[in-house]
Structure formats: C-alpha cells, structure tokens
Design an enzyme around this catalytic site. Structure first.
Site, PDB file in Angstrom:
ATOM      1  N   GLU A  79       0.756  -1.038   0.002  1.00 63.94           N
ATOM      2  CA  GLU A  79      -0.039   0.203   0.081  1.00 63.94           C
ATOM      3  C   GLU A  79       0.961   1.395   0.078  1.00 63.94           C
ATOM      4  O   GLU A  79       0.652   2.021  -0.795  1.00 63.94           O
ATOM      5  CB  GLU A  79      -1.111   0.026   1.133  1.00 63.94           C
TER       6      GLU A  79
ATOM      7  N   GLU B 181      -3.484  -9.831   3.682  1.00 61.81           N
ATOM      8  CA  GLU B 181      -4.441  -9.761   4.715  1.00 61.81           C
ATOM      9  C   GLU B 181      -5.539 -10.612   5.157  1.00 61.81           C
ATOM     10  O   GLU B 181      -5.863 -11.245   5.976  1.00 61.81           O
ATOM     11  CB  GLU B 181      -4.932  -8.282   4.627  1.00 61.81           C
TER      12      GLU B 181
END
Length: 258
Positions: free
Chosen positions: A112, A132
């Site tokens: 990210e 995740e």
C-alpha cells in the site's frame, strides 16, 4: 530513529529504518512519516522524493503486529490514518514525484505504501502481495481501492482474493512497477529516474501530479475543467517562459521553481 530524512540537491530521501522487523511500521514510525511528508510539502526546494527501507530484505512489510496491542479489525479501522498507510498511500497533498526504491519485500501495508508512490523501481529479488485475507483482515489502508486502479481488474482481483505473493518480474509484467533491476543496480536505476525528473520544470511536475491525484474520481471532461492551484501556478510561471526560451536557444533550461 525509526525513519530517516535526508535532503540534498532538491531530492528528499526517506528511509524506514526498522530492519529488525523488516521495516514494518509501528505508531511512532507512522507519526514520523506524517511529520516528514508535512515538512516536504512545505519545502518548495524539494523536487523529488525517494522512499525506501533499510537493509536488504524488505521495503516494508506492513504494520508491526507486535505494536498493534491486540486491536480488533473494527478498532484498527476506526483509528486508521486518513492519508492511508504510512500517511502516504491515500495522500493527495504531496505534489512532488515520489519514487519507491523497492529493495525487498513489499507486503501488506508495504505494498500500500508503494501504491502511494508515483514511480516504482524494484530489485529483482523483491516480492509483492496483500496477504491480509489469509489472516482474516483487509488491505484497508489503500490496497482494496488503489490496486485495481493501477493494474488490470483480473490481475488485481487475483492478488486481492488469494493473498498470493508475486515476484518482481510478474509485478513488472502487470505494470505494478516501472523497472526491475539486479540488486546492485538499484541505486543507479533510481538515479536515472531522478535525473529525468529533475530535468523537468518542477512546477510542471507539481501540476501534473496534482491533476492526476485530485481528479481520478472525475470523468475526463470534468477533470480537464478543474482549475487546480498547481496548474494555475505553472501556467503563469517564469519557468514556463524559461523552458520555451531555452528550447529556442538550444540549451538546458535553468529552473527556478517560480
């Protein structure tokens, strides 16, 4: 010191310096990054940023789970940084070009963080992924909303819905990074990108990045019609006249940033 900032020759170099945890970010590191981005935003002499991680193993591997304090997903969401992971992935106020020097793994929040950069140069040993969902969490600091905007839908969903890790070569083929080089050629490759960036008028680059970042949600005609501050500043700049004059005189322009 969890994050280092060095400024020299119009270039700010930002290094996440937590190699003992593969450059994962704890709250103190995130606060340090927020302060650094604010400082760079206020420094008109900075014309490019290079972001990297310390050591050879990792660019950044996301949040330091040891420092998370057992927060639930809802608690993390409620306290998420408004500018995304590392105070950068969703940031719209940093108008200078940011190069990700991806020296190793860019995983979870680390990917990210890279998605918040404008150009990415990776060592051939780097890997990328959003793992995740494999631990029941979400890439909610920019991953879910940015990845499919930067690469194709199928490729993005292939990563998002499996948590798979991809190689640097695959990342290059998908358009996730701009260049992949041997580890010992990483600094030279970044320097080449910096040379090209610094050859451009800084106000032009600020206007381009501001336009791209702040109008991505608009239709093309609406985006074109936006009267953004950086665009107006560029159009009326002394550098605009200098660039044309230098072209006519067949010399390199001397940018003033005004």
């Amino acid at each position: 010191m969890t994050v280092r900032l060095d400024i020299e020759g119009h270039v700010a170099r930002v290094t996440v310096d937590r190699p003992e945890v593969m450059n994962a970010l704890d709250p103190a590191a995130t606060d340090a990054l927020e302060n650094i981005w604010q400082r760079i935003e206020a420094d008109r002499d900075v014309r490019a940023v290079v972001l990297t991680g310390a050591g050879d193993r990792a660019f950044c591997t996301g949040a330091d789970m040891r420092a998370a304090g057992g927060k639930t997903g809802v608690e993390y969401w409620a306290n998420a940084h408004p500018s995304g992971f590392g105070a950068l992935s969703l940031r719209t106020t940093l108008d200078v070009p940011v190069i990700a020097r991806v020296n190793g793994h860019a995983l979870g929040g680390g990917l990210e963080l890279m998605l918040g950069c404008d150009i990415a140069v990776a060592a051939e040993t780097a890997t990328f992924g959003l793992p995740e969902p494999r631990v029941g969490r979400l890439p909610m600091d920019g991953g879910m909303v940015l990845l499919q905007r930067q690469i194709g839908y199928r490729a993005a969903m292939g990563m998002l819905l499996t948590g798979r890790r991809i190689t640097a070569a695959t990342a290059l083929a998908l358009g996730l990074v701009n260049e992949v080089v041997p580890r010992d050629g990483l600094d030279a490759a970044v320097a080449h990108w910096l040379d090209d960036i610094l050859a451009c008028a800084p106000l032009s680059l600020r206007a381009i990045k501001q336009s791209v970042r702040r109008t991505a949600h608009l239709a093309a005609q609406e985006a074109q019609a936006m009267r953004l501050p950086a665009v107006i500043a560029c159009l009326g700049s002394a550098d605009g006249d200098e660039g044309v004059r230098a072209f006519r005189e067949k010399r390199a322009p001397a940018w003033s940033g005004r």
